[in-house]
Write a protein that holds these residues in place. Structure first.
Motif: not given
Length: 154
Positions: A25-46
């Motif tokens: 179940s942990t592996a399935l949750i991780g697999y399902a969320m792989r595209d749903g996690i988007n990190f935030f960056r500021s223009p300076s960081q980019v």
């Protein structure tokens, strides 16, 4: 004695099956969320460390004054800034009603060839709201001005 070993075996089997179910179940949750996690960056960081073209992330800041260009087909271009760096953005679609120059925004997409290719644009939803990530990035650059400063609240 045979009854005791049978109970031990059954207990071990139940624990093993439970552990396997937890791992799966942990592996399935991780697999399902792989595209749903988007990190935030500021223009300076980019600007400092451009992400790979295939990495989806969120960028936020203020829409730079004078940068919003419409009427080039379906694609709308503008620049997002945090006061220290400015990143060009291209978006194809309908912008939110409250989207405008000098206003806060957060976009989701990829950074390709020096331009953030947005697939989704979010804008503030009232006069004083700005996403927390954008406020934090603007505070880091020392350009954030609290829209509620001097306003009394009950």
């Amino acid at each position: 004695m045979a009854l005791t070993t049978l109970k031990k075996k059954r207990r071990i089997q139940v624990i093993a099956i439970g552990m396997m179910a937890l791992v799966v179940s942990t592996a399935l949750i991780g697999y399902a969320m792989r595209d749903g996690i988007n990190f935030f960056r500021s223009p300076s960081q980019v600007a400092e460390a451009p992400p790979a073209p295939n990495e989806v992330f969120r960028i936020g800041g203020l829409v730079a004054d004078g940068s919003l260009l419409r009427g080039q087909g379906e694609t709308i271009t503008f620049a997002v800034t945090d006061g220290a760096a400015t990143i060009p953005v291209a978006y194809t679609g309908v912008l939110p009603d409250l989207f405008g120059e000098g206003e806060g925004m957060v976009g989701t997409g990829r950074f390709v060839d020096g331009t953030f290719q947005a697939t989704e644009i979010l804008a503030k939803h009232d006069e004083s709201y700005m996403p927390k990530e954008v406020v934090d990035a603007l505070k880091e650059q020392g350009v954030y001005q609290d829209p509620n400063a001097g306003v009394a609240t009950n």
